[in-house]
Design an enzyme around this catalytic site. Structure first.
Site, mmCIF file in Angstrom:
data_model
loop_
_atom_site.group_PDB
_atom_site.id
_atom_site.type_symbol
_atom_site.label_atom_id
_atom_site.label_comp_id
_atom_site.label_asym_id
_atom_site.label_seq_id
_atom_site.Cartn_x
_atom_site.Cartn_y
_atom_site.Cartn_z
ATOM 1 N N HIS A 10 -14.723 -17.104 -50.557
ATOM 2 C CA HIS A 10 -15.102 -16.464 -51.817
ATOM 3 C C HIS A 10 -16.251 -17.251 -52.451
ATOM 4 O O HIS A 10 -16.530 -18.391 -52.084
ATOM 5 C CB HIS A 10 -13.913 -16.362 -52.787
ATOM 6 C CG HIS A 10 -13.372 -17.659 -53.305
ATOM 7 N ND1 HIS A 10 -12.493 -17.718 -54.358
ATOM 8 C CD2 HIS A 10 -13.564 -18.937 -52.912
ATOM 9 C CE1 HIS A 10 -12.171 -18.974 -54.602
ATOM 10 N NE2 HIS A 10 -12.796 -19.739 -53.741
ATOM 11 N N CYS A 28 -18.309 -24.331 -56.494
ATOM 12 C CA CYS A 28 -17.700 -23.040 -56.148
ATOM 13 C C CYS A 28 -18.675 -21.883 -56.352
ATOM 14 O O CYS A 28 -18.392 -20.755 -55.969
ATOM 15 C CB CYS A 28 -16.443 -22.805 -56.974
ATOM 16 S SG CYS A 28 -15.201 -24.065 -56.681
ATOM 17 N N HIS A 35 -17.581 -20.270 -49.784
ATOM 18 C CA HIS A 35 -16.835 -21.301 -49.061
ATOM 19 C C HIS A 35 -15.434 -20.731 -48.919
ATOM 20 O O HIS A 35 -15.156 -19.636 -49.413
ATOM 21 C CB HIS A 35 -16.829 -22.602 -49.877
ATOM 22 C CG HIS A 35 -16.125 -22.448 -51.177
ATOM 23 N ND1 HIS A 35 -16.718 -21.840 -52.271
ATOM 24 C CD2 HIS A 35 -14.859 -22.747 -51.561
ATOM 25 C CE1 HIS A 35 -15.846 -21.786 -53.263
ATOM 26 N NE2 HIS A 35 -14.716 -22.323 -52.858
ATOM 27 N N HIS A 63 -10.860 -20.986 -47.969
ATOM 28 C CA HIS A 63 -9.562 -21.651 -48.102
ATOM 29 C C HIS A 63 -8.540 -21.047 -47.139
ATOM 30 O O HIS A 63 -8.661 -19.899 -46.724
ATOM 31 C CB HIS A 63 -9.024 -21.485 -49.529
ATOM 32 C CG HIS A 63 -9.926 -22.023 -50.588
ATOM 33 N ND1 HIS A 63 -10.162 -23.366 -50.732
ATOM 34 C CD2 HIS A 63 -10.669 -21.413 -51.554
ATOM 35 C CE1 HIS A 63 -10.994 -23.567 -51.741
ATOM 36 N NE2 HIS A 63 -11.332 -22.394 -52.259
ATOM 37 N N ASP A 99 -7.114 -11.108 -45.200
ATOM 38 C CA ASP A 99 -7.250 -12.153 -44.184
ATOM 39 C C ASP A 99 -8.572 -12.047 -43.433
ATOM 40 O O ASP A 99 -8.992 -10.967 -43.023
ATOM 41 C CB ASP A 99 -6.102 -12.039 -43.175
ATOM 42 C CG ASP A 99 -6.056 -13.249 -42.244
ATOM 43 O OD1 ASP A 99 -6.434 -14.355 -42.664
ATOM 44 O OD2 ASP A 99 -5.633 -13.059 -41.086
ATOM 45 N N HIS A 100 -9.215 -13.202 -43.253
ATOM 46 C CA HIS A 100 -10.482 -13.276 -42.523
ATOM 47 C C HIS A 100 -11.556 -12.384 -43.138
ATOM 48 O O HIS A 100 -12.325 -11.728 -42.442
ATOM 49 C CB HIS A 100 -10.273 -12.963 -41.029
ATOM 50 C CG HIS A 100 -9.724 -14.141 -40.281
ATOM 51 N ND1 HIS A 100 -8.430 -14.561 -40.449
ATOM 52 C CD2 HIS A 100 -10.287 -15.008 -39.391
ATOM 53 C CE1 HIS A 100 -8.212 -15.633 -39.693
ATOM 54 N NE2 HIS A 100 -9.310 -15.925 -39.045
ATOM 55 N N GLU A 144 -4.109 -22.405 -53.360
ATOM 56 C CA GLU A 144 -5.520 -22.312 -52.959
ATOM 57 C C GLU A 144 -5.915 -23.529 -52.117
ATOM 58 O O GLU A 144 -6.608 -23.420 -51.112
ATOM 59 C CB GLU A 144 -6.390 -22.236 -54.216
ATOM 60 C CG GLU A 144 -7.868 -22.004 -53.946
ATOM 61 C CD GLU A 144 -8.706 -22.085 -55.215
ATOM 62 O OE1 GLU A 144 -8.328 -22.833 -56.146
ATOM 63 O OE2 GLU A 144 -9.747 -21.396 -55.274
#
Lengths: 140, 140, 140, 140, 140, 140
Positions: free
Chosen positions: E14, E33, E39, E41, E79-80, E130
């Site tokens: 995100h 951020c 980047h 998580h 996801d991904h 996170e």
């Protein structure tokens, strides 16, 4: 040479009891682990393979392939079983975590060995956590 | 009011099978957990008690006392057992982790309740981890 | 050869201060760890022994025996102490985690060495976690 | 010889896509990891250095120095980046975790190598956790 | 009333950037951020449902059903991905973990609400980790 | 209302000894924790704040601000100290983890309270882990 390790999980029960020992020797050696109907664990299995990094893929091994082999050979066979009764190999071998390690290494080594090109990737090590207090390793 | 939580560990096996359901309903509902000889887990039990801090000791409760009660009432009773056969309460109650929670809360509540002064410390909550993927909580 | 590792826990405090250095060198090298009254950690100790699997027991070593040796030689000696003042060996040796590792390996090696048959099981490695950020290993 | 390991954390995103493969080969090999805008991980980096314990300090290496090198060479360079676009080395090299390991080892080896006295401390190993399910190791 | 919690995992990237703020406000508020290409998580999602224990099954809820809903509604969707570009809801809403929590609660609440009998089981709480340093909770 | 929790770490030592008790009462109540030179722990502190999500930032609170307050008020004051001697508040109050919780809540509540707009974000809870076996919570 880079080492790739994947973690897998299975839950099983076992009873530690050796046919080579008398009942009182079994009780003394294994203590509560000799309890007649067994008890269980959440096992955590680390499978390590070693190999050079393929320059075109950036990978030691296709993880999808590794997952398939471990699922078919190990997880489906051991997960949600009572090892002593449900798994052929432990009908006459005590299912200590040491012996489960040796068995898993053999199952994976045979299967991965048949998928190898020029000797790599190679099964390097099995690490099996039995509880938060102990784990076992075998390198073949 | 301060909450004190202690973690305890026990390893046990269980089989999920309800007498109130047919065999095919048991298979469908519980899946692999209905496997006939059972399977097992490393359970992690969190026991939370609540109370004011005693100004002379700086403590909510004497931890030695809590440990003794949990060891005697829960760990000795459940550790290294096959819950369905070895624990009286689960001969006719399915040993799902929900039901194990309710049983532990009852065992501890009775015992701790008898050691209380002016209502404190009070058993606040039981949290029981079954695997790395799920845990259950009960507050009475 | 299979490796068996057991985890043990002890809580202790220490102060990093070397008699071989001046006060300002101590301050500069150890920073906050040189604070005069010490500070503490929850140490996690991994003890690894190596050996073949005994075919009659399925085990590398009787875990009860290992636990007894580690409890007596290490945990009772170090747990709930201020290492610099309460443990003889650290009166003149800086209790860095490196040095605590070396000391534990010596204590266990001597004791386990006397319980060995035909060279096995053998003390293979000590791993000592000091914080979530660092750990140390020694293999003799 | 004692091994000292420090853990570091960085969060980054990457896309697995190899210029040496066709689009359909990329999709087949990398699956969801080939998703066009990338995805991310919380990487955990373990850096292991080896050396004898300095008798005057009780240490293998000054941890402050190790932290500074890793922060400058690795964490500042990779943390909170999209590896494929933000890090020079991964513009033409697929940022698989295998390749990130090799790159980190090179960065640290060069830098630590210049700070060494009589060959020690020596960079021994890099271990990089990508998810809770896998990690990679490289020893040079 | 018993609470059942299941853990799920997804990896995503995100970028924190708010259209309601100027570029310099974005930089100042979000720091690293706000890095332009994002980047990522490894998110850990805890889903808690509450309900009485069904006496015939011993369960609060059929876990298979919960898994299916969370997989379809949340994991497959997030996801991904790069949340800002790949997930409709975050095209105009900053994908802070706070907002991801609110979105997941809404997705699951709608879907689980339609599968409920006499008000139970009820979605009780979402907890979203996170990084190892922070997590967020929302109870509706 | 969303809850945001941040984890912080500090290492300290303490001795449990109450001036309100006799020496033999201290020994009996605190056991090894009464050891004269103290012992130590790696404390893990979870700070939870509650508030609505600000629509322009997507956040409950600016994490940088929270980090600064906790670092200044708690970590710098307690990290790498012997609580009994180095921290004013514990010269006459037993530094049990219960009392450390109360003290941290007071320090943070005062400081965060002065930075609040219309009542939010609000300090909701302190959770303090002392060892892997116990943790304490306080909600004011």
């Amino acid at each position: 040479m880079v080492y790739l390790t994947r973690r897998y999980h299975f839950s099983a029960s076992h009873r530690l009891h050796s046919d080579a020992l008398s009942d009182s020797e079994n009780t003394q050696l294994y203590g509560k682990c000799n309890s007649p109907h067994g008890h269980g664990h959440n096992y955590v299995l680390h499978v390590t393979v070693a190999g050079p990094v393929d320059p075109s893929t950036g990978m030691v091994m296709d993880i999808t392939l590794l997952d398939r082999v471990v699922e078919e050979e190990v997880v489906e066979r051991l997960d949600h079983t009572f090892l002593n009764l449900d798994v052929e190999n432990f009908r006459h071998v005590v299912p200590t975590t040491e012996n489960v390690c040796l068995e898993i290494f053999k199952l994976l080594g045979d299967k991965l060995g048949s998928k190898v090109t020029r000797g790599f990737p190679r099964l390097k090590k099995i690490l099996l956590e039995e509880t938060q207090s102990n784990y076992f390793e075998y390198e073949g």
